[in-house]
Scaffold this active site. Structure first.
Site, PDB file in Angstrom:
ATOM      1  N   TYR A   1      -7.869   3.617  -2.624  1.00  0.00           N
ATOM      2  CA  TYR A   1      -7.215   3.401  -1.339  1.00  0.00           C
ATOM      3  C   TYR A   1      -7.837   4.274  -0.250  1.00  0.00           C
ATOM      4  O   TYR A   1      -7.916   5.488  -0.393  1.00  0.00           O
ATOM      5  CB  TYR A   1      -5.720   3.703  -1.467  1.00  0.00           C
ATOM      6  CG  TYR A   1      -4.942   3.210  -0.289  1.00  0.00           C
ATOM      7  CD1 TYR A   1      -4.978   1.870   0.052  1.00  0.00           C
ATOM      8  CD2 TYR A   1      -4.201   4.079   0.496  1.00  0.00           C
ATOM      9  CE1 TYR A   1      -4.289   1.403   1.145  1.00  0.00           C
ATOM     10  CE2 TYR A   1      -3.502   3.617   1.598  1.00  0.00           C
ATOM     11  CZ  TYR A   1      -3.554   2.272   1.914  1.00  0.00           C
ATOM     12  OH  TYR A   1      -2.870   1.820   3.005  1.00  0.00           O
TER      13      TYR A   1
ATOM     14  N   ASP B   1       0.843  -1.196   0.000  1.00  0.00           N
ATOM     15  CA  ASP B   1       0.000   0.000   0.000  1.00  0.00           C
ATOM     16  C   ASP B   1       0.878   1.245   0.000  1.00  0.00           C
ATOM     17  O   ASP B   1       1.859   1.324   0.743  1.00  0.00           O
ATOM     18  CB  ASP B   1      -0.903   0.013   1.238  1.00  0.00           C
ATOM     19  CG  ASP B   1      -1.899  -1.138   1.207  1.00  0.00           C
ATOM     20  OD1 ASP B   1      -2.028  -1.769   0.135  1.00  0.00           O
ATOM     21  OD2 ASP B   1      -2.526  -1.408   2.244  1.00  0.00           O
TER      22      ASP B   1
END
Ligand SMILES: [Zn+2]
Ligand SMILES: [Zn+2]
Ligand SMILES: [Zn+2]
Length: 723
Positions: free
Chosen positions: A314, A106
């Site tokens: 995200y 991420d």
């Protein structure tokens, strides 16, 4: 030239592998990884499972402050984390066949740290030659584009992340050690009390509110209003001020009693409410709490799962902006295939699709938005949150909601009363987001200036001033954000930890005695540990690492100096601190373990105690009273203030892992339980000589005396296999 792509989670690895080519699934010691043929080379897509490495002292901690720390595998000395081992071994193995390393975790500080540690400690590669993949959505287009446009390693994020971990560790380990030592010194007891760099200042502002509420002296005051009905619509018009002197209220009340009202003035204004800005994580958490009562941590987890399913961008972002580079039209065209959104999409596609923007920005990710991928199977939680996110996304392109605000002044014998209404003229963004917006219409009947109103029905009501509201889990997160402590990804977790450690309790948060004791004591003797300012200062310093203005080493050595200072003061007061902590600790233990008055001797108090075979309940007047009650094993037992409706014994709540909490009467012979009793051949009660029987309770079978309740003898059934 083989390539290794490292993702943060297994399901992301599978997705990325499928996007970049024809992938083959391999199994390594029970875990999956993927192989993609690319020209003459291979691309291995492997995953971490969150952090593979953790910080631990590099030598025994004999004294505090203590700063020797190193990264070790999370599964070292940890049964619980054994499952992590193959992930590390796989990276170690593959790294021998690989020359190009790509961190595709991420894209934020944590992802940078996870990737950094995996590449440095497991792959043992030169991080400066590795690459960073940057993407905000798990969609094919974005992944391929990220893969074709690799970035160099993101040192500012890596260093900010490493610094944060070390700083948190310094703070947590030393505060914990210091408190434990101080308690040991005064009581000889070994109790671990934890504190955290962000956790403790958070607890402090919660405690400040608690104190404010406790010190609040509520005052009575009076309000006046009139009520009438026209065309079936009720109107309540209030006198403009509140009265702290009841006599004043009474004077006016008598003035208007039995009088008619006259509509003096009607003011109508067109007003509007602008569409909301796109979701950053904090705003999403707030809205999900408001609409679904989801705790911030839960919202964050659900959002993360939607992201991993490729459905939303995200979620750990601070941005309230949607960049023009996003293909809004494309996303909306895709969402049109979802039946319930179809007509919304049609309407939006007729517009220019210019999104509203909020103030906050985030260099790493845009605001949270749907990707346009179509959801397949969603859980209930997921579909609720997904709907909220999609509708919010629609709303940011919409026009303002326009309404008519109506204010009516009614004169009653020289005194003015006001009523207000709101009627929608143009629904604007409410069309998409109405159910979640909380905007409501308030209808007023048709009235004309000069109109007489009979039967005004005057009322005088006594009220009391209220203390400031308690925080709830969502408002704590917002307050932390406002104070500048913690990060968007950690705030919700920190609130969770405060609950777990019994420092706070309830949805309307109260600070427990223990929480109060820790903050109060630390603040008294070393206020810097609980200081919001100091925590914020270091947050700002860490942001400077990200902006390349300061190095990780500089900030850590500054923090060390500060902590040496703090803990020198702590040590000077170790005994006093220990004494004070002990008082709160004992009070909290009492609260947590007090079950009720002993129903056998009717005098002593029952407490949960821990014994060799786990927790049980005993009378505090032991040995005069030897009443004991066994508790189910593998349960967390919480006392209640309630009594069994059938036998009058105290009841407790037993919570077994992955099961609903169950209210249980502590009386094993309570008629509320299955009355089950099977004689055992030839076994006599050692206490009274009567027959022994096998009985059953919530806790499982046990041996008891048939002359119960005259004789209370019980014994455990021996499991022959264990002998
Ligand atoms: Zn007793
Ligand atoms: Zn009972
Ligand atoms: Zn007996």
């Amino acid at each position: 030239m083989n390539t290794l792509i490292l993702t943060e989670k297994p399901n992301v690895a599978e997705k990325i592998a499928n996007f970049i080519g024809k992938s083959k699934k391999n199994i390594y010691e029970g875990i999956k990884y993927y192989e993609v043929d690319h020209q003459d080379t291979k691309i291995y897509v492997v995953s971490a499972v969150g952090h593979l490495y953790k910080l631990r002292q590099s030598s025994p901690i004999r004294d505090y402050p203590f700063f020797d720390v190193e990264w070790i595998e999370t599964f070292k000395n940890s049964k619980k984390n054994k499952y992590v081992e193959p992930y590390v071994r796989l990276i170690e193995d593959l790294s021998n066949k690989v020359d190009i390393f790509i961190n595709a975790c991420d894209y934020d500080i944590e992802g940078s740290v996870i990737g950094h540690n995996a590449l440095v400690y497991a792959a043992k590669t030169d991080i400066s030659k590795s690459f960073r993949m940057k993407f905000s959505s798990l969609t094919k287009d974005e992944i391929i584009s990220a893969y074709e446009n690799l970035n160099p390693p993101d040192y500012p994020m890596i260093n900010a992340g490493l610094a944060r971990h070390v700083l948190d560790w310094y703070y947590g380990i030393n505060t914990s050690k210091a408190m434990t030592e101080s308690l040991k010194k005064v009581s000889g007891r070994y109790v671990t009390l934890s504190a955290g760099r962000v956790q403790t200042p958070t607890l402090k502002f919660l405690l400040e509110r608690e104190i404010e509420i406790n010190n609040f002296v509520s005052e009575p005051y009076w309000i006046l209003f009139i009520e009438f009905k026209k065309n079936g619509i009720e109107v309540k018009a209030s006198y403009q001020e509140e009265f702290f002197d009841e006599n004043k209220a009474l004077t006016i009340f008598n003035d208007i009693k039995n009088k008619d009202g006259i509509v003096k003035e009607i003011i109508k204004k067109e007003k509007k409410i602008n569409p909301p800005h796109p979701f950053d994580l904090g705003t999403l958490q707030k809205e999900a709490y408001k609409n679904f009562s989801y705790l911030p941590k839960r919202t964050q987890d659900i959002a993360q799962s939607l992201y991993e399913a490729g459905l939303i961008s995200y979620p750990r972002t601070s941005s309230q902006k949607l960049p023009k580079s996003l293909n809004f039209r494309g996303i909306i065209e895709k969402l049109m295939k979802i039946g319930e959104y179809g007509h919304y999409c049609e309407e939006l596609l007729k517009t220019d699709l210019i999104p509203v923007e909020g103030k906050k920005d985030d260099p790493a990710h845009p605001a949270i938005h749907p990707t346009g991928e179509l959801p397949k199977k969603l859980t209930d939680d997921q579909s609720k949150l997904y709907d909220l996110i999609v509708r919010r996304f629609f709303a940011v392109f919409a026009e303002p909601y326009v309404y008519q605000s109506i204010s009516i002044e009614i004169d009653v014998n020289g005194h003015s009363f006001f009523a207000s209404g709101r009627v929608g003229i143009y629904s604007g963004f409410l069309k998409y987001y109405g159910d979640y917006s909380g905007v409501e219409e308030v209808l007023l009947p048709e009235l004309n200036e000069g109109e007489k109103i009979e039967k005004i029905n005057p009322k005088k009501e006594e009220k009391v001033t209220k203390p400031p509201p308690r925080y709830n889990p969502a408002s704590v997160v917002s307050e932390m954000e406002k104070l500048g402590i913690g990060t968007k990804s950690t705030r919700a977790n920190i609130v969770d930890i405060l609950y777990e450690r019994n420092y706070i309790d309830g949805r309307q948060i109260i600070v427990t005695d223990l929480g109060e004791g820790i903050v109060g004591t630390l603040e008294k003797y070393c206020p810097d540990i609980v200081s919001v300012e100091l925590t914020r200062y270091f947050e700002e310093q860490m942001e400077k690492i990200q902006d390349n203005q300061i190095t990780k080493e500089e900030i850590l050595s500054e923090a060390k100096e500060k902590l040496i200072d703090i803990f020198t003061k702590f040590k000077e007061n170790e005994e006093n601190i220990g004494k004070e902590l002990l008082v709160y600790l004992e009070r909290e233990e009492r609260r947590r373990n007090y079950v009720g008055i002993c129903p056998i001797c009717c005098e002593g108090e029952l407490f949960i105690r821990s014994g060799r075979f786990g927790p049980f309940i005993a009378c505090q007047r032991y040995p005069e009273c030897n009443a004991t009650f066994s508790l189910p094993s593998n349960c967390i037992v919480t006392p209640t203030e309630d009594k069994c409706k059938i036998c009058g014994f105290p009841v407790v709540i037993a919570t077994r892992k992955r099961a609903r909490p169950q209210t249980v009467c502590i009386n094993q012979e309570c008629p509320s339980k299955n009355n089950y009793s099977v004689p055992i051949e030839g076994k006599k009660c050692p206490r009274c000589g009567e027959n022994l029987v096998i009985k059953k309770s919530f806790y499982g079978p046990f041996i008891g005396c048939s002359s119960y309740p005259k004789c209370r003898y019980t014994e455990k059934i021996q499991d022959s296999k264990e002998e």
